[in-house]
Design an enzyme around this catalytic site. Structure first.
Site, PDB file in Angstrom:
ATOM      1  N   GLY A 142       0.849  -1.144  -0.018  1.00 13.89           N
ATOM      2  CA  GLY A 142       0.082   0.034  -0.604  1.00 13.89           C
ATOM      3  C   GLY A 142       0.976   1.368  -0.614  1.00 13.89           C
ATOM      4  O   GLY A 142       2.029   1.227   0.958  1.00 13.89           O
ATOM      5  N   CYS A 143       0.269   2.593  -0.650  1.00  6.84           N
ATOM      6  CA  CYS A 143       1.421   3.688  -0.607  1.00  6.84           C
ATOM      7  C   CYS A 143       1.432   3.931   0.757  1.00  6.84           C
ATOM      8  O   CYS A 143       2.404   4.122   0.941  1.00  6.84           O
ATOM      9  CB  CYS A 143       0.644   4.314  -1.607  1.00  6.84           C
ATOM     10  SG  CYS A 143      -1.518   4.779  -0.729  1.00  6.84           S
ATOM     11  N   TYR A 144       0.559   3.883   1.696  1.00  2.69           N
ATOM     12  CA  TYR A 144       1.123   5.219   2.975  1.00  2.69           C
ATOM     13  C   TYR A 144       2.012   3.598   4.292  1.00  2.69           C
ATOM     14  O   TYR A 144       3.172   4.344   4.086  1.00  2.69           O
ATOM     15  CB  TYR A 144       0.351   4.306   4.190  1.00  2.69           C
ATOM     16  CG  TYR A 144      -0.647   5.445   4.035  1.00  2.69           C
ATOM     17  CD1 TYR A 144      -0.435   7.240   3.892  1.00  2.69           C
ATOM     18  CD2 TYR A 144      -2.279   5.889   3.767  1.00  2.69           C
ATOM     19  CE1 TYR A 144      -1.347   8.521   3.489  1.00  2.69           C
ATOM     20  CE2 TYR A 144      -2.805   6.613   3.674  1.00  2.69           C
ATOM     21  CZ  TYR A 144      -2.256   8.516   3.632  1.00  2.69           C
ATOM     22  OH  TYR A 144      -3.385   9.131   3.523  1.00  2.69           O
TER      23      TYR A 144
END
Lengths: 337, 337, 337, 337
Positions: A142-144
């Site tokens: 995921g990006c975070y």
């Protein structure tokens, strides 16, 4: 190499197309999209894609070397099953293969393909590159979590961290996807800044904690995401407690040593701080390490949520899987202004 | 009442003019500006201000009931001296009278009017209203400290806080002023998000700590400001450690009780979070209280940096000084979209 | 090839660096900047440029194959003189060599190097490619004239136009340069749209008329520029009167034929309109042709003002001058989202 | 006065609430919304509206003095029927009563309440104020036609115009409504500028032509709308051909005379141009008149599409209908920065 992008009309899909269309080793690029009417973006006029996006059903008769899945979780897992069965190597950009089964079920509901979890490799390239090279299925992070783990793991794996880690993160709006929702309309987002998911409600939290705990024990994460009125970019401000006093110079040396041969991770010199535009459209991550007078460490990190936070890292993983240099097709300079 | 705005062409000055021109008790509004050529903004065409902004030198022969100083620090203090001498009540929006002398000198340099420090009253209206009513000189708080103190003092004054308070704050660009600087050009700010002053370098930090310490001892503040690509608004995400376990319901009750008769402070119900557009153009502050599973408290707060963070609070203070209801002229609904 | 960018810290300079750093035939990239302190942009960290931007004075001892001048008019011409004398081929992105002497003097003041006007070639690549190939000095077109001429010349050169051409154009803010000015601050530009230079006051007007008149006589241009709250992009809406009735299908055929072998110019199919994001970061121009019921023709055109409107076209011209394919290093897909 | 806002959760509805909640003569403000779950905006927390928005069905038992209809066309007309029958005076902000029946049918489909067309008064306040005062049903003008007609009618009604009028108009995104659509997502709108409806396809065109033709004959309008990456504001650039040569001074005098006692219309002095932020949040219109060397007249006009273009003008009309001064509750200064 023949490559398929499955889910070609979302933001992640579009960024995959952008990167793969410029990739020197990709000789065939094939696009598939869900039931919705397939539109041809003006953006791709120059690429000759007009009329070439196919409905998802036609994927079944097609055997590319690599398939990128940019579909909603749940749906993604089902297509992964079919593709893996046919020997296609899959890079899944959904959440379907990032978490242990029981954690997945709690946050996302029943898993669509639990039998694949054991062959899935977490695609945080800088930390799992050996496994990635031979993987059949990549769970692209995921990006975070990408931003968080890149910023925290160098200290975690040296057992320098303790207690609670505060991860105050800010993201552009493409992170929320391209589905039409009132809350991501321009009229709601522009000239506005807001937190969301305060109190441990965001589904990227278990992903952060799960992989952090592979490298260090006993750490807890408090994660507060915020929505920034911009399209792209994640900036994380992370507050860390050390187990023992380490000078700022030593801390920087740890980061520099860790990432010295990682071409996409840049440790900023003293006095400089990351900003999202400096990674706009790239696969880079910028990291700065600072220390408060009282001893708390503040690590700031910037990535492009569609770049290193999604499509860029996915292509980086494909490169490793294909035996290419990991920077192949990814050395473009971003757009600063 | 006759009112002067000194420093009429900056962002804070313009907001003061906007608010005072709609104020029912202001019968004369007089504008002064520094040496630079006085421009007449199209925005004020309807108000008949054309040609009425005067050079700062003409202030010496003029005795309004109230003077708002929206000048750079240092310069502001000198004009305050002259006005106070002539009996004009002054609301100073610079940093000149917010800090004890030794702290001021350290962060801002030699003080322009140290003898006035003892009569200056800190204009955080909800906490110092009695002193404000009779004050001759108001030190109007900084935008970040206003948001921070409103969010933290209800727990601090009950001795519920301990250790380090992390104040991760995000501001729109007007907070950086209207002087022409490369770093606040549209081309540098749009589609960008960045931290600045990491590591205790921002001059609002001593202001936060100074007033926090009036209400509780032994607390330290880590303050990280960030620049958001929007014009107005401050959103603070503040992480607090309790001295004793208090339930979320109890915490909310403390805030509700503290601010129950404060018309501009709204405590949000469970499940709602502040966002900057909800206070756009108003003197309101929105506060939400949340608690992490591990016990840490997260308080989020939104104000308009030009409203409650500057001009709005300044007018609120003038209202008290003039014996008016504090909401006089400030009850306007903001612009949500 | 060794290439110099002179004026490396402005918006056009930065875009030149971005493009040239990815150009496969550029083996040495050398950066020069005016007196101001040379800063190293975080953006270029990955390129190894740190500390390599030199003061402009050092240009005198350096002989690259090509020099790009991204300096203010007047100053640009003086450096062109010196470089041309030393045999360096120059691509000048200022206005210094775009206009006949008497027109230049009227709009810009005394010319810095009038003797070079006769060897300067106007770098509108699609129209002057033969001359460009052997040129020693390129006058790279202005951003507005590039969009205008690409949209209008196909009909002009067939003598299909008459009377007044209305060119209503809208540009992002980087077109105004990176100098610190109040009027381009974020606080002034965001949430605002405004015309400027109404009534024939913009210096790109004589450039439009001068080159239009090379292809057709008796046409007048009314040009109204507007400032859009975005960083990049020009959108032109151009209203044309035909000399004779031509069907929409015929009109489109004229454009398609004219640009059929021009890789950067795309004529949109019926029902599609250009938008600036579709050319973001590229050297492309998108053009749509429409006709009003009454017979007036409306041509809409989009370019990136820093791409085809400046740095992109400059690199395209360098390619021709160097005997390369004109698309070399410019085939990147832009950023759509 | 008791006032109802029907359709309270869209952008126009929210602006009506904002204005009416500050209106000194509105003693009761009642909100109704369509079937969708009624949400309470944080923005209105201070107004005590929580829980007070009612489903549309409850409107039937309620008789306010005025009802504002901010509903989609078609639906709006049906509610108007019922309200008019019960004696409620209606200000309809949809398109339902703006056009003659046959024109409406062509552009919008079958009319929901054709029998009301004869009592509907077009609410362009500056031109139909006498009829508005006694009207039972107001057809509040569209945003684009309001800007267009205010800019053009002063010359049209003096028979000074001929031929084709080119109306190149640019609008912020709230003009497209608050329904969730992909094309108005932040990710699609930010950093983008685009035309739409080129070639006479926008439904505001017949409204412009219909009312223009009440004041002058033989004029045709070419109308090109564009979408600006901002929330609010319309800027029109209008190109006009005169029937006879009139000096710029004379032209300005005509505008000044026409609007001298119209408090919301400001004619800018020579050298100034309108911009949308100068009317942000207000009911004002700014107009500048310029002339090209060749004789063509360029009128530029700015309004807030939610202000004078919708809710502001609707309240202005209510004021006249109620016998109040037309500026009542509308004299607020807008937000410039």
């Amino acid at each position: 190499m023949k490559v398929a992008v499955v889910g070609a009309t979302g933001y992640t899909g579009a960024e995959l197309i952008r990167l793969l269309s410029m990739h020197p080793e990709v000789t065939g690029l094939f696009l598939f999209s869900r039931g919705e009417e397939v539109e041809v973006e003006k953006h791709f006029l120059g690429l000759g894609f007009a009329g070439k996006v196919k409905p998802l059903e036609e994927l079944s008769g097609f055997n590319p070397d690599f398939a990128f899945l940019a579909l909603p979780h749940g749906e993604s897992g089902r297509y992964a099953q079919e593709l893996i069965r046919r020997g296609v190597r899959v890079i899944d950009l959904s959440a379907d293969f990032r978490l242990p089964l029981e954690v997945y079920d709690k946050w996302y509901g029943p898993h669509p393909a639990p039998e694949l979890l054991e062959i899935a490799v977490y695609g945080l390239t800088e930390y799992f590159s050996e496994k990635i090279k031979t993987a059949r299925l990549i769970a692209n992070p995921g990006c975070y979590p990408t931003a968080f783990l890149l910023a925290v793991l160098p200290l975690a794996e040296k057992d320098l961290l303790q207690g609670v880690i505060i991860s105050d993160m800010k993201s552009g709006v493409t992170g929320a996807g391209r589905a039409a929702k009132r809350e991501t309309l321009f009229g709601e987002v522009a000239e506005n800044f807001r937190p969301y998911g305060v109190g441990g409600k965001h589904r990227h939290l278990p992903e952060m904690e799960n992989f952090l705990n592979m490298f260090a024990k006993g750490l807890r994460v408090i994660f507060t995401p915020h929505l920034v009125p911009m399209k792209r970019g994640i900036l994380g401000t992370i507050y860390l407690n050390l187990t023992t006093d380490v000078s700022l110079e030593e801390l920087r040396k740890i980061y520099l040593a860790k990432y010295q041969d990682k071409p996409f991770i840049k440790i900023l010199p003293d006095g400089q701080l990351p900003e999202t535009r400096a990674v706009y459209g790239t696969n880079n991550a910028l990291i700065a390490v600072n220390k408060e007078p009282g001893g708390m460490v503040i690590v700031t990190v910037a990535i492009d949520n569609l770049g290193k936070g999604a499509a860029g890292q996915a292509v980086q993983n494909m490169n490793l899987m294909a035996g290419l240099d990991e920077t192949c097709g990814l050395k473009n300079t971003g757009i600063y202004f």
